[in-house]
Design a protein around this motif. Sequence first.
Motif, PDB file in Angstrom:
ATOM      1  N   ALA A 115      -5.193 -28.485 -14.075  1.00 52.09           N
ATOM      2  CA  ALA A 115      -5.780 -29.204 -12.942  1.00 52.09           C
ATOM      3  C   ALA A 115      -6.996 -30.011 -13.395  1.00 52.09           C
ATOM      4  CB  ALA A 115      -6.183 -28.212 -11.850  1.00 52.09           C
ATOM      5  N   ALA A 116      -7.817 -29.423 -14.244  1.00 46.03           N
ATOM      6  CA  ALA A 116      -9.006 -30.125 -14.723  1.00 46.03           C
ATOM      7  C   ALA A 116      -8.626 -31.361 -15.540  1.00 46.03           C
ATOM      8  CB  ALA A 116      -9.855 -29.174 -15.567  1.00 46.03           C
ATOM      9  N   ALA A 117      -7.520 -31.272 -16.258  1.00 44.85           N
ATOM     10  CA  ALA A 117      -7.072 -32.424 -17.056  1.00 44.85           C
ATOM     11  C   ALA A 117      -6.485 -33.524 -16.176  1.00 44.85           C
ATOM     12  CB  ALA A 117      -6.039 -31.971 -18.087  1.00 44.85           C
ATOM     13  N   GLY A 118      -6.122 -33.160 -14.943  1.00 40.22           N
ATOM     14  CA  GLY A 118      -5.604 -34.170 -14.016  1.00 40.22           C
ATOM     15  C   GLY A 118      -4.103 -34.140 -13.823  1.00 40.22           C
ATOM     16  N   LEU A 119      -3.467 -33.024 -14.151  1.00 38.88           N
ATOM     17  CA  LEU A 119      -2.011 -32.945 -13.958  1.00 38.88           C
ATOM     18  C   LEU A 119      -1.677 -33.111 -12.481  1.00 38.88           C
ATOM     19  CD1 LEU A 119       0.643 -32.255 -15.655  1.00 38.88           C
ATOM     20  CD2 LEU A 119       0.503 -30.045 -14.502  1.00 38.88           C
ATOM     21  N   ASP A 120      -0.684 -33.936 -12.191  1.00 38.70           N
ATOM     22  CA  ASP A 120      -0.312 -34.184 -10.797  1.00 38.70           C
ATOM     23  C   ASP A 120       0.709 -33.185 -10.270  1.00 38.70           C
ATOM     24  OD1 ASP A 120      -1.696 -36.782 -10.094  1.00 38.70           O
ATOM     25  OD2 ASP A 120      -0.752 -37.300 -11.996  1.00 38.70           O
ATOM     26  N   GLN A 155      -0.531 -19.939  -8.939  1.00 41.74           N
ATOM     27  CA  GLN A 155      -1.854 -20.409  -9.367  1.00 41.74           C
ATOM     28  C   GLN A 155      -1.900 -21.933  -9.470  1.00 41.74           C
ATOM     29  OE1 GLN A 155      -2.420 -18.095 -12.909  1.00 41.74           O
ATOM     30  NE2 GLN A 155      -2.797 -16.219 -11.757  1.00 41.74           N
ATOM     31  N   CYS A 156      -0.809 -22.538  -9.860  1.00 41.57           N
ATOM     32  CA  CYS A 156      -0.768 -24.013  -9.894  1.00 41.57           C
ATOM     33  C   CYS A 156      -0.941 -24.563  -8.471  1.00 41.57           C
ATOM     34  CB  CYS A 156       0.548 -24.500 -10.500  1.00 41.57           C
ATOM     35  SG  CYS A 156       0.619 -24.293 -12.285  1.00 41.57           S
ATOM     36  N   LEU A 157      -0.255 -23.924  -7.530  1.00 44.28           N
ATOM     37  CA  LEU A 157      -0.385 -24.349  -6.141  1.00 44.28           C
ATOM     38  C   LEU A 157      -1.836 -24.233  -5.679  1.00 44.28           C
ATOM     39  CD1 LEU A 157       1.081 -25.165  -3.485  1.00 44.28           C
ATOM     40  CD2 LEU A 157       1.244 -22.720  -2.969  1.00 44.28           C
ATOM     41  N   ARG A 158      -2.465 -23.115  -6.045  1.00 47.23           N
ATOM     42  CA  ARG A 158      -3.869 -22.907  -5.656  1.00 47.23           C
ATOM     43  C   ARG A 158      -4.797 -23.942  -6.280  1.00 47.23           C
ATOM     44  NH1 ARG A 158      -4.731 -17.134  -7.104  1.00 47.23           N
ATOM     45  NH2 ARG A 158      -2.764 -16.576  -6.200  1.00 47.23           N
ATOM     46  N   GLN A 159      -4.368 -24.488  -7.399  1.00 50.04           N
ATOM     47  CA  GLN A 159      -5.177 -25.522  -8.057  1.00 50.04           C
ATOM     48  C   GLN A 159      -4.860 -26.920  -7.504  1.00 50.04           C
ATOM     49  OE1 GLN A 159      -7.620 -25.239 -10.254  1.00 50.04           O
ATOM     50  NE2 GLN A 159      -7.472 -23.041 -10.594  1.00 50.04           N
TER      51      GLN A 159
END
Length: 209
Positions: A115-120, A155-159
């Motif tokens: 998420a910090a790197a900007g993955l969509d 966790q991806c969803l939460r991010q």
Amino acid sequence: MYRGGGGAVYLNISNRCSSACAFCLREWTDGVYGENLVLAREPELEELTQAIELEFLDGPADEVVFCGFGEPTMRMDLVLAATEWLHLRRIRSRLDTNGHGALLNPDVDVPAALAAAGLDAVTVSLNAADPESYDLICRPTFAKSYRAVLQFAEQCLRQDIETTLTAVDFPGADLEGCAAIAGAMGVGFRARGLASPRGRDHAEEGEAR
Ligand code: SF4
């Protein structure tokens, strides 16, 4: 790298994988879309970004997908660096993964780093509605990886990463069960047809899994 039928560019960054899925294309062919995806060696960031720039000279793409004939999170550093590079250029990025990122990179909070790197977006291959079926279909290296795959998606969803679970329409696959799990989690779900080397069924998007 290759361009799929759905307007996406696919990055093949590793042939290594922590699963040995019964349906994996690697079991019986060298690639999709007539592209040979067996890597003589894994690419470095500069080679990857140069290849993306060259590919975009042929026209823009809807998104760039970390996919491959292997598991991209085997090369977490490269995924993060390339995602940042894409994000800076406002190019949509997606990770197509078996969901073992946290198991493969135990010292990294993988969803937070992505998420910090900007993955969509992330597409996580679930393929089974229970751990026993998962072990039979995906044959993971890690024990108890089914729970880790679900946690990774949660966790991806939460991010706030757009998250989709997928299941390959393999004989005996419980697609309805997988869809129910996705629904309960609040993420998207997509069933994929079995891939062929020419890539028009589950590789309708050019994906190897
Ligand atoms: S289908 Fe994907 S996750 Fe499964 S073995 Fe092949 S590359 Fe690995």
